[in-house]
Design a protein around this motif. Structure first.
Motif, PDB file in Angstrom:
ATOM      1  N   SER A   1       0.826  -1.199   0.000  1.00 39.00           N
ATOM      2  CA  SER A   1       0.000   0.000   0.000  1.00 39.00           C
ATOM      3  C   SER A   1       0.864   1.254   0.000  1.00 39.00           C
ATOM      4  O   SER A   1       1.775   1.393   0.826  1.00 39.00           O
ATOM      5  N   PRO A   2       0.590   2.217  -0.888  1.00 32.99           N
ATOM      6  CA  PRO A   2       1.326   3.491  -0.844  1.00 32.99           C
ATOM      7  C   PRO A   2       0.910   4.386   0.308  1.00 32.99           C
ATOM      8  O   PRO A   2       1.543   5.414   0.547  1.00 32.99           O
ATOM      9  N   ALA A   3      -0.151   4.011   1.051  1.00 26.69           N
ATOM     10  CA  ALA A   3      -0.591   4.811   2.202  1.00 26.69           C
ATOM     11  C   ALA A   3       0.350   4.674   3.385  1.00 26.69           C
ATOM     12  O   ALA A   3       0.317   5.500   4.298  1.00 26.69           O
ATOM     13  N   ILE A   4       1.203   3.656   3.398  1.00 27.12           N
ATOM     14  CA  ILE A   4       2.153   3.452   4.498  1.00 27.12           C
ATOM     15  C   ILE A   4       3.388   4.295   4.217  1.00 27.12           C
ATOM     16  O   ILE A   4       4.159   4.002   3.315  1.00 27.12           O
ATOM     17  N   GLU A   5       3.580   5.355   4.982  1.00 27.04           N
ATOM     18  CA  GLU A   5       4.668   6.291   4.755  1.00 27.04           C
ATOM     19  C   GLU A   5       5.883   6.035   5.629  1.00 27.04           C
ATOM     20  O   GLU A   5       6.956   6.573   5.352  1.00 27.04           O
ATOM     21  N   ARG A   6       5.734   5.245   6.687  1.00 27.57           N
ATOM     22  CA  ARG A   6       6.870   4.936   7.552  1.00 27.57           C
ATOM     23  C   ARG A   6       6.560   3.668   8.332  1.00 27.57           C
ATOM     24  O   ARG A   6       5.407   3.356   8.596  1.00 27.57           O
ATOM     25  N   VAL A   7       7.609   2.943   8.702  1.00 29.08           N
ATOM     26  CA  VAL A   7       7.477   1.734   9.511  1.00 29.08           C
ATOM     27  C   VAL A   7       8.504   1.788  10.621  1.00 29.08           C
ATOM     28  O   VAL A   7       9.526   2.490  10.525  1.00 29.08           O
ATOM     29  N   GLN A   8       8.237   1.050  11.680  1.00 30.48           N
ATOM     30  CA  GLN A   8       9.156   0.951  12.809  1.00 30.48           C
ATOM     31  C   GLN A   8       9.808  -0.411  12.799  1.00 30.48           C
ATOM     32  O   GLN A   8       9.127  -1.442  12.699  1.00 30.48           O
ATOM     33  N   VAL A   9      11.130  -0.430  12.895  1.00 25.39           N
ATOM     34  CA  VAL A   9      11.907  -1.654  12.901  1.00 25.39           C
ATOM     35  C   VAL A   9      12.533  -1.819  14.283  1.00 25.39           C
ATOM     36  O   VAL A   9      13.202  -0.901  14.777  1.00 25.39           O
ATOM     37  N   ALA A  10      12.313  -2.968  14.896  1.00 27.06           N
ATOM     38  CA  ALA A  10      12.832  -3.239  16.237  1.00 27.06           C
ATOM     39  C   ALA A  10      13.512  -4.599  16.237  1.00 27.06           C
ATOM     40  O   ALA A  10      12.982  -5.567  15.676  1.00 27.06           O
ATOM     41  N   LEU A  11      14.665  -4.665  16.877  1.00 29.20           N
ATOM     42  CA  LEU A  11      15.445  -5.895  16.984  1.00 29.20           C
ATOM     43  C   LEU A  11      15.842  -6.101  18.437  1.00 29.20           C
ATOM     44  O   LEU A  11      16.148  -5.142  19.153  1.00 29.20           O
ATOM     45  N   LYS A  12      15.867  -7.349  18.860  1.00 28.86           N
ATOM     46  CA  LYS A  12      16.305  -7.676  20.209  1.00 28.86           C
ATOM     47  C   LYS A  12      16.800  -9.118  20.237  1.00 28.86           C
ATOM     48  O   LYS A  12      16.529  -9.910  19.323  1.00 28.86           O
ATOM     49  N   THR A  13      17.526  -9.459  21.307  1.00 23.77           N
ATOM     50  CA  THR A  13      18.001 -10.819  21.534  1.00 23.77           C
ATOM     51  C   THR A  13      17.680 -11.210  22.968  1.00 23.77           C
ATOM     52  O   THR A  13      17.091 -10.444  23.722  1.00 23.77           O
ATOM     53  N   GLU A  14      18.131 -12.389  23.333  1.00 20.12           N
ATOM     54  CA  GLU A  14      17.916 -12.876  24.695  1.00 20.12           C
ATOM     55  C   GLU A  14      19.086 -12.535  25.609  1.00 20.12           C
ATOM     56  O   GLU A  14      19.240 -13.139  26.669  1.00 20.12           O
ATOM     57  N   GLY A  15      19.910 -11.585  25.216  1.00 18.29           N
ATOM     58  CA  GLY A  15      21.071 -11.193  26.004  1.00 18.29           C
ATOM     59  C   GLY A  15      22.380 -11.401  25.275  1.00 18.29           C
ATOM     60  O   GLY A  15      23.447 -11.021  25.786  1.00 18.29           O
ATOM     61  N   ARG A  16      22.306 -11.944  24.064  1.00 23.74           N
ATOM     62  CA  ARG A  16      23.513 -12.180  23.279  1.00 23.74           C
ATOM     63  C   ARG A  16      23.808 -10.974  22.389  1.00 23.74           C
ATOM     64  O   ARG A  16      22.956 -10.129  22.180  1.00 23.74           O
ATOM     65  N   PRO A  17      25.009 -10.889  21.828  1.00 22.48           N
ATOM     66  CA  PRO A  17      25.306  -9.800  20.888  1.00 22.48           C
ATOM     67  C   PRO A  17      24.430  -9.893  19.644  1.00 22.48           C
ATOM     68  O   PRO A  17      23.936 -10.963  19.282  1.00 22.48           O
ATOM     69  N   MET A  18      24.271  -8.755  18.984  1.00 16.40           N
ATOM     70  CA  MET A  18      23.415  -8.677  17.804  1.00 16.40           C
ATOM     71  C   MET A  18      24.167  -7.948  16.698  1.00 16.40           C
ATOM     72  O   MET A  18      24.715  -6.864  16.915  1.00 16.40           O
ATOM     73  N   ASP A  19      24.192  -8.547  15.513  1.00 21.56           N
ATOM     74  CA  ASP A  19      24.858  -7.973  14.351  1.00 21.56           C
ATOM     75  C   ASP A  19      23.957  -8.214  13.149  1.00 21.56           C
ATOM     76  O   ASP A  19      23.739  -9.371  12.755  1.00 21.56           O
ATOM     77  N   ALA A  20      23.416  -7.142  12.565  1.00 23.06           N
ATOM     78  CA  ALA A  20      22.408  -7.302  11.525  1.00 23.06           C
ATOM     79  C   ALA A  20      22.518  -6.200  10.491  1.00 23.06           C
ATOM     80  O   ALA A  20      23.041  -5.107  10.765  1.00 23.06           O
ATOM     81  N   ASP A  21      22.021  -6.507   9.294  1.00 21.79           N
ATOM     82  CA  ASP A  21      21.873  -5.543   8.212  1.00 21.79           C
ATOM     83  C   ASP A  21      20.385  -5.308   7.976  1.00 21.79           C
ATOM     84  O   ASP A  21      19.604  -6.265   7.886  1.00 21.79           O
ATOM     85  N   ILE A  22      20.001  -4.037   7.854  1.00 22.93           N
ATOM     86  CA  ILE A  22      18.611  -3.660   7.581  1.00 22.93           C
ATOM     87  C   ILE A  22      18.604  -2.849   6.293  1.00 22.93           C
ATOM     88  O   ILE A  22      19.354  -1.868   6.163  1.00 22.93           O
ATOM     89  N   GLU A  23      17.753  -3.244   5.348  1.00 21.61           N
ATOM     90  CA  GLU A  23      17.683  -2.568   4.061  1.00 21.61           C
ATOM     91  C   GLU A  23      16.236  -2.282   3.702  1.00 21.61           C
ATOM     92  O   GLU A  23      15.330  -3.040   4.050  1.00 21.61           O
ATOM     93  N   LEU A  24      16.047  -1.179   2.978  1.00 25.13           N
ATOM     94  CA  LEU A  24      14.752  -0.826   2.413  1.00 25.13           C
ATOM     95  C   LEU A  24      14.831  -1.038   0.919  1.00 25.13           C
ATOM     96  O   LEU A  24      15.639  -0.402   0.233  1.00 25.13           O
ATOM     97  N   TRP A  25      13.978  -1.931   0.401  1.00 25.86           N
ATOM     98  CA  TRP A  25      13.941  -2.213  -1.030  1.00 25.86           C
ATOM     99  C   TRP A  25      12.727  -1.522  -1.625  1.00 25.86           C
ATOM    100  O   TRP A  25      11.603  -1.665  -1.154  1.00 25.86           O
TER     101      TRP A  25
END
Length: 302
Positions: free
Chosen positions: A100-124
């Motif tokens: 839908s073109p009506a969605i102008e923004r989204v919220q991205v949230a990442l979490k772990t159970e206490g371990r380190p986190m290393d991630a790539d986030i992309e908008l296509w």
């Protein structure tokens, strides 16, 4: 002779007519039938499907938007809702698509159970078009979960989250278009221009639990690195950001800052021709926090 045959024919037809029942004249009603079931659907079912549960058009629209994963006026899948939350194992990729073109923004949230986190986030947005991407590292994904807002004008858009950590380090990702924070109030505060290749630091009091960061440009590309330090060169969280248009797609995130000695450092990694404007301000403040609390260190069990 002809009279004889005519009388004989009348006598044969008359008994047969005695067995024919007299039918009432057919009548047709023009009144609207509002009761009973229509092909198995009662009036309540038809009204619910046409006008929603409370009999309004708004309720019907919200029901359709909730089923399609679109942001409705009420309800919908919010942050950490099971409908928008996935577990991303190490070296795997997950995507969230919005047509839908009506969605102008989204919220991205990442979490772990206490371990380190290393991630790539992309908008296509279309084939081979990545208008926004970021690299996220967090030392402890349970204490300091990652949360950012990605602008998605002119859909359709797809959010891709890739866990580039080892298989022993899974993460939980959530992408939602419901109740996305809008950083309008952040821009009312004092801003600072960071020239290309320069950096700025923002120390915060131990009473500050969260820090809000907003980065924009005048339409030029945005390249920056956002770091959360706790101690000298002790990176607790690092975000490397690229946006092709910092005015059309500004970057907003909220950083968890538990403990004391937290410093937010913003580095403009672009050349000198590409300055950026930064707003950094405290978010949630613990009014019961005290600066006189003792900090224990060393081997306490000795």
């Amino acid at each position: 002779m002809k009279i004889y045959y005519s009388l004989f024919a009348l006598s044969a037809v008359a008994p047969a007519m005695g067995f024919v029942a007299n039918k009432a004249p057919a009548t047709f009603s023009t009144a609207l039938n509002v009761g009973g079931d229509v092909n198995g659907y009662g009036p309540s079912t038809l009204e619910t499907r046409a006008f929603g549960r409370d009999g309004s058009i708004d309720s019907r629209i919200n029901d359709l938007e909730a089923r399609r994963g679109m942001p409705g006026r009420r309800g919908g899948a919010g942050l950490w809702d099971e409908r928008t939350t996935l577990i991303v194992q190490g070296n795997t990729l997950k995507t969230w698509s919005y047509a839908s073109p009506a969605i102008e923004r989204v919220q991205v949230a990442l979490k772990t159970e206490g371990r380190p986190m290393d991630a790539d986030i992309e908008l296509w947005q279309g084939p081979d078009n990545t208008p926004c991407k970021m690299r996220v590292y967090v030392e402890n994904g349970a204490i300091r979960p990652f949360s950012a807002v990605v602008e998605t004008p002119r859909g359709p858009n797809t959010i891709a989250v890739r866990n580039i950590g080892q298989i022993e380090f899974p993460l939980t990702a959530c992408v939602t278009a419901e109740d996305v924070p809008i950083p309008a109030d952040v821009e009312r505060e004092a801003s600072m221009i960071i020239q290309g290749g320069a950096l700025r630091t923002y120390p915060f009091d131990p009473a500050v639990n969260t820090v809000r960061v907003l980065l924009k440009t005048d339409g030029r590309p945005l390249n920056a690195r956002i770091e959360l330090l706790q101690g000298p060169n002790n990176n607790k969280q690092v975000v490397e950001l690229y946006t092709e248009d910092g005015f059309d797609r500004p970057f907003f995130m909220e950083i968890e800052t538990p403990g004391s000695g937290n410093v937010v450092r913003i580095v403009n990694t672009a050349p000198v021709e590409f300055p950026l404007t930064a707003w950094v301000e405290p978010g949630e403040i613990d009014i019961n926090a005290s600066n006189t609390d003792v900090v224990l260190g060393g081997d306490r069990d000795w």
